[in-house]
Design a protein around this motif. Structure first.
Motif, PDB file in Angstrom:
ATOM      1  N   MET A 290       0.838  -1.216   0.000  1.00 17.12           N
ATOM      2  CA  MET A 290       0.000   0.000   0.000  1.00 17.12           C
ATOM      3  C   MET A 290       0.862   1.251   0.000  1.00 17.12           C
ATOM      4  SD  MET A 290      -3.175  -0.934   2.511  1.00 17.12           S
ATOM      5  CE  MET A 290      -3.976   0.654   2.277  1.00 17.12           C
ATOM      6  N   LYS A 291       1.927   1.218   0.794  1.00 11.10           N
ATOM      7  CA  LYS A 291       2.804   2.391   0.839  1.00 11.10           C
ATOM      8  C   LYS A 291       3.516   2.574  -0.504  1.00 11.10           C
ATOM      9  CE  LYS A 291       3.496   2.937   5.749  1.00 11.10           C
ATOM     10  NZ  LYS A 291       4.423   3.330   6.795  1.00 11.10           N
ATOM     11  N   ALA A 292       3.942   1.457  -1.115  1.00  7.27           N
ATOM     12  CA  ALA A 292       4.605   1.556  -2.417  1.00  7.27           C
ATOM     13  C   ALA A 292       3.656   2.134  -3.457  1.00  7.27           C
ATOM     14  CB  ALA A 292       5.088   0.176  -2.850  1.00  7.27           C
ATOM     15  N   GLY A 294       1.512   4.316  -2.982  1.00  7.26           N
ATOM     16  CA  GLY A 294       1.307   5.753  -2.770  1.00  7.26           C
ATOM     17  C   GLY A 294       0.401   6.100  -1.612  1.00  7.26           C
ATOM     18  N   PHE A 295      -0.077   5.090  -0.886  1.00  8.58           N
ATOM     19  CA  PHE A 295      -0.893   5.393   0.295  1.00  8.58           C
ATOM     20  C   PHE A 295       0.019   5.976   1.374  1.00  8.58           C
ATOM     21  CE2 PHE A 295      -3.565   2.433  -1.962  1.00  8.58           C
ATOM     22  CZ  PHE A 295      -4.844   2.913  -1.737  1.00  8.58           C
ATOM     23  N   THR A 296      -0.431   7.034   2.005  1.00  4.90           N
ATOM     24  CA  THR A 296       0.414   7.711   2.994  1.00  4.90           C
ATOM     25  C   THR A 296       0.421   6.947   4.320  1.00  4.90           C
ATOM     26  OG1 THR A 296      -1.436   9.045   3.751  1.00  4.90           O
ATOM     27  CG2 THR A 296      -0.075   9.992   2.000  1.00  4.90           C
ATOM     28  N   ASP A 297       1.361   7.319   5.166  1.00  2.00           N
ATOM     29  CA  ASP A 297       1.452   6.698   6.495  1.00  2.00           C
ATOM     30  C   ASP A 297       0.142   6.883   7.267  1.00  2.00           C
ATOM     31  OD1 ASP A 297       4.054   6.122   5.862  1.00  2.00           O
ATOM     32  OD2 ASP A 297       4.909   7.813   6.968  1.00  2.00           O
ATOM     33  N   PRO A 375       8.341   1.705   3.323  1.00  2.26           N
ATOM     34  CA  PRO A 375       7.859   0.707   2.354  1.00  2.26           C
ATOM     35  C   PRO A 375       8.860  -0.429   2.176  1.00  2.26           C
ATOM     36  CG  PRO A 375       7.617   2.933   1.451  1.00  2.26           C
ATOM     37  CD  PRO A 375       8.355   3.071   2.746  1.00  2.26           C
TER      38      PRO A 375
ATOM     39  N   LEU B  57      10.930   4.655  -2.937  1.00  5.01           N
ATOM     40  CA  LEU B  57      10.645   3.797  -1.778  1.00  5.01           C
ATOM     41  C   LEU B  57      11.716   3.964  -0.714  1.00  5.01           C
ATOM     42  CD1 LEU B  57       9.560   0.434  -3.465  1.00  5.01           C
ATOM     43  CD2 LEU B  57       8.106   2.206  -2.507  1.00  5.01           C
ATOM     44  N   SER B  81       4.883   9.971  -1.168  1.00 12.64           N
ATOM     45  CA  SER B  81       3.802   8.995  -1.402  1.00 12.64           C
ATOM     46  C   SER B  81       2.954   9.430  -2.588  1.00 12.64           C
ATOM     47  CB  SER B  81       2.909   8.869  -0.156  1.00 12.64           C
ATOM     48  OG  SER B  81       3.634   8.335   0.916  1.00 12.64           O
ATOM     49  N   ARG B  82       2.593  10.711  -2.616  1.00  9.89           N
ATOM     50  CA  ARG B  82       1.773  11.224  -3.726  1.00  9.89           C
ATOM     51  C   ARG B  82       2.532  11.099  -5.042  1.00  9.89           C
ATOM     52  NH1 ARG B  82       0.003  14.945  -0.009  1.00  9.89           N
ATOM     53  NH2 ARG B  82       1.600  16.449  -0.552  1.00  9.89           N
ATOM     54  N   ARG B  84       4.811   8.905  -5.818  1.00  4.20           N
ATOM     55  CA  ARG B  84       4.808   7.497  -6.233  1.00  4.20           C
ATOM     56  C   ARG B  84       3.478   7.142  -6.886  1.00  4.20           C
ATOM     57  NH1 ARG B  84       7.351   6.364  -1.202  1.00  4.20           N
ATOM     58  NH2 ARG B  84       5.396   5.690  -0.275  1.00  4.20           N
ATOM     59  N   ALA B  85       2.388   7.613  -6.255  1.00  4.58           N
ATOM     60  CA  ALA B  85       1.071   7.287  -6.797  1.00  4.58           C
ATOM     61  C   ALA B  85       0.899   7.840  -8.212  1.00  4.58           C
ATOM     62  CB  ALA B  85      -0.007   7.851  -5.872  1.00  4.58           C
ATOM     63  N   PHE B  90       4.756  -0.282  -9.735  1.00  2.37           N
ATOM     64  CA  PHE B  90       5.718  -1.296  -9.275  1.00  2.37           C
ATOM     65  C   PHE B  90       5.239  -2.701  -9.634  1.00  2.37           C
ATOM     66  CE2 PHE B  90       6.593   2.219  -6.391  1.00  2.37           C
ATOM     67  CZ  PHE B  90       7.980   2.246  -6.373  1.00  2.37           C
ATOM     68  N   PHE B  92       6.502  -6.528  -8.491  1.00  2.29           N
ATOM     69  CA  PHE B  92       7.437  -7.199  -7.582  1.00  2.29           C
ATOM     70  C   PHE B  92       7.621  -8.671  -7.974  1.00  2.29           C
ATOM     71  CE2 PHE B  92       5.123  -3.923  -5.242  1.00  2.29           C
ATOM     72  CZ  PHE B  92       6.158  -3.166  -4.719  1.00  2.29           C
ATOM     73  N   LEU B 109      -6.982  -0.506  -6.404  1.00  9.25           N
ATOM     74  CA  LEU B 109      -6.322   0.060  -5.213  1.00  9.25           C
ATOM     75  C   LEU B 109      -5.571   1.370  -5.505  1.00  9.25           C
ATOM     76  CD1 LEU B 109      -6.350  -0.905  -2.294  1.00  9.25           C
ATOM     77  CD2 LEU B 109      -4.214  -2.083  -2.713  1.00  9.25           C
ATOM     78  N   LEU B 113      -6.424   6.580  -5.208  1.00  5.15           N
ATOM     79  CA  LEU B 113      -5.666   7.798  -4.900  1.00  5.15           C
ATOM     80  C   LEU B 113      -5.797   8.851  -5.988  1.00  5.15           C
ATOM     81  CD1 LEU B 113      -2.496   5.926  -3.613  1.00  5.15           C
ATOM     82  CD2 LEU B 113      -4.206   7.071  -2.222  1.00  5.15           C
TER      83      LEU B 113
END
Lengths: 383, 239
Positions: A290-292, A294-297, A375, B57, B81-82, B84-85, B90, B92, B109, B113
């Motif tokens: 989720m963090k990768a 783009g979801f924030t902390d 992340p 990351l 974070s923004r 990256r979105a 990514f 993996f 998901l 955002l």
């Protein structure tokens, strides 16, 4: 959040179930404590109780009534005598009092007659007035004759006393219970004086109704002063104080019940915390993903906190709902000892509030941990 | 061609057992937009660390990581974070799909955002799944899919928000040869048909053969960058 909860249905059901039981128990205990203390809180300031300064178990002379009536500020006096009998078998115990019918009902505007006639009760010699709970418990109807075996005042021929139901009352105040039988005190007195029953003629307590505007403290002091030199000293208290003494005779029950409730909540908090820590650790990789993405902390933190709250509120809501659902049944069981027992809105609110607090506290730790993970660390740790 | 990625003097070290281990040591590297790069090198050469730095990351100890003109080292946590979105997709090695969600929900998901409407998000997710050939499996959970299908869902998730850059860390490492080829074909098509810049970490020379350019790392330093003379043909493109 729902899907995460559904991912481990057994764990979710067990944890939610434990919250359900805890909140149900909390609602039950709080309702019991409230019933205990509400008799004190809802007690009238316009009624005083005069009892022996030695003990509630020691009777006062009948002649005290006329002397008490002379004190300024008193509207009327009502005699109350504890009868202490039982219905057919000793296990069928409920309170019975010999009272003055002419002043009894008007002393209690919180009481209302739901069937039968108070006038019939007042003018009858062997009639009685029973509470609604007593009617529900034993199915007594107006016109029925209720046999009561006297333990303090047994009849000399060994037969039970018989009281004909003339009226049924209900109350709007927790200070008065609905499980009592009242009969004319004069019937008891005449039976003892006439030789058909054992016992001594005396009065357990005198209920004093104050005139509007009368100062309860001053009147109580005046009554106490009246008998300061004997033959038997009295203690006059407000109804609230009298009720408080009655509650304290049971020991510190409210504290005990509150302690049990607190301990249960504490245990459930740790069970909930354990569940959320497990959930947080299991989803470390998902948190990294989720963090990768783009979801924030903050979002990740709220996600875990929300899951904890959701689980607790579902369990807590079910617990409070169950308590409300079985309220009527509990009232039937509890009313004899705890008149006024009710799962009210405040109790439901306390139950849900406890669930909310547990959910918040249990979700904070795992949420904070997830929030602090980078992340990379989360993805690596979750492999 | 513009440099989409520009790394200047990047260093990164980790603490392991009380020791400082240098992973990247003053790395300078430029990569062009619209290319397909394979990042190769032995284990511990710093490939994944480099990928993480370019994807925002991780942060460098020193140096600059400029991606599309943005210096990632100077972005705060939420801003990164923004970023990256908005800019990165990514992929993996272990697919990393959320097991409780369906394929469609996994792809949705990152779209949560975006400011898109619910309907537009669904349309975009379904398009991405159709593009990777899984339009008919969108309601399946990850455990109901094969490894190759899971990785294709992960690729659909990576492209759902239409990012500039796709970063793939050993995307075929957990796949059999035929599934791996299908995934690599898909990445190559995304590069050719949609113009996505792709940076793929791999050990596998066969996987690397799909890339335009090969970047070799060795002990945290840039070895060499070379054009791939033996690039494999994809279904729509001759060798």
């Amino acid at each position: 959040m729902f899907r995460n909860l559904l991912a481990h249905p057994v764990r979710t059901v067990l944890t939610g179930g434990s919250v359900l039981l805890a909140v149900f128990l909390l609602c039950f205990l709080r309702a019991t404590v409230t019933a205990l203390t509400s008799s004190v809180e809802q007690a009238s300031t316009q009624r005083l109780w005069v009892q022996s300064a030695v003990s509630l178990l020691v009777d006062l002379p009948l002649a005290y009534e006329s002397k008490i009536k002379q004190v300024d500020g008193i509207e009327w006096v009502c005699k109350w005598q504890w009868f202490g009998g039982y219905y057919k078998e000793e296990s069928n115990f409920f309170a019975q009092f010999g009272v003055d019918p002419e002043t009894m009902l008007k002393s209690y505007p919180e009481m209302e007659i739901v069937s039968g006639s108070y006038e019939e009760f007042a003018k009858s010699r062997t009639g009685c007035m029973i509470g609604l709970d007593l009617q529900r418990r034993y199915g007594f109807k107006v016109g029925d004759r209720v046999p009561i075996v006297g333990k303090i005042f047994p009849r000399k021929d060994g037969s039970p006393w018989e009281f004909e139901v003339k009226a049924v009352y209900r109350t709007t105040s927790a200070a008065i219970d609905q499980g009592t039988l009242y009969f004319p005190f004069d019937y008891l007195r005449e039976s003892i004086e006439g030789g058909s029953a054992w016992g001594d003629v005396g009065i357990g307590v005198f209920l004093v109704k104050l005139r509007p505007g009368a100062d309860p403290t001053r009147v109580a002091a005046a009554i106490d002063l009246l008998f300061d030199r004997g033959p038997q000293r009295v203690q006059t208290t407000t109804e609230a104080e009298f009720s408080r003494q009655f509650v304290s005779m049971m020991g510190n029950v409210p504290l005990l019940l509150q302690s049990i409730g607190g301990a249960v909540l504490f245990a459930i908090f740790f069970a909930m915390l354990n569940t959320m820590l497990m959930a947080g650790r299991e989803r470390t990789r998902d948190i990294g993903v989720m963090k990768a993405l783009g979801f924030t902390d903050a979002v990740v933190f709220r996600s875990l906190l929300g899951e904890s709250l959701l689980l607790c509120l579902l369990g807590g809501g079910a617990g409070a709902g169950l308590a409300k659902l079985v309220e009527a049944g509990l009232q039937r069981v509890m009313s004899a000892q705890f008149p006024g027992f009710a799962i009210d809105a405040a109790t439901v609110g306390v139950g849900l509030g406890a669930a909310l607090v547990i959910g918040t506290l249990a979700g904070l730790g795992p949420g904070w941990r997830a929030r602090g993970l980078t992340p990379v660390a989360a993805l690596r740790e979750g492999i | 061609m513009d440099h989409l990625i520009d790394l200047r003097g990047v260093t990164r070290a980790y603490q392991r057992g009380g020791e400082t281990v240098s992973v990247l040591d003053g790395l300078d590297l430029q990569m062009d937009a619209g290319s397909f790069y394979a990042l190769m090198g032995p284990s511990g050469s710093g490939k994944t660390t480099l990928l993480n730095l370019i994807g925002g990351l991780d942060r460098p100890d020193s140096g600059e990581v400029l991606v599309d003109g943005t210096d990632l080292a100077h972005l705060g946590g939420s801003a990164l974070s923004r970023w990256r979105a908005d800019h990165v997709g990514f992929v993996f090695q272990g697919f990393n799909l959320l097991p409780v969600l369906s394929a469609l929900d996994n792809v949705l998901l990152p779209l949560q955002l975006t400011p898109l409407s619910r309907r537009a998000r669904h349309e975009q997710a379904e398009r991405a799944l159709a593009l990777v050939g899984l339009g008919d499996r969108m309601h399946h959970k990850p455990r109901e899919l094969s490894g190759g299908q899971e990785q294709r869902v992960a690729i659909a998730r990576a492209i759902a928000t239409d990012p500039t850059l796709i970063l793939a860390d050993e995307p075929t490492g957990d796949l059999d040869r035929s599934s791996a080829d299908a995934v690599l074909e898909l990445l190559a098509r995304l590069n050719e048909e949609l113009g996505k810049t792709i940076l793929m970490v791999t050990h596998d020379p066969l996987a690397a053969s799909f890339a335009h350019r090969l970047v070799h790392l060795d002990k945290g330093r840039l070895g060499r960058i070379e054009d791939n003379p033996e690039r494999r043909p994809t279904a729509g493109r001759p060798a």
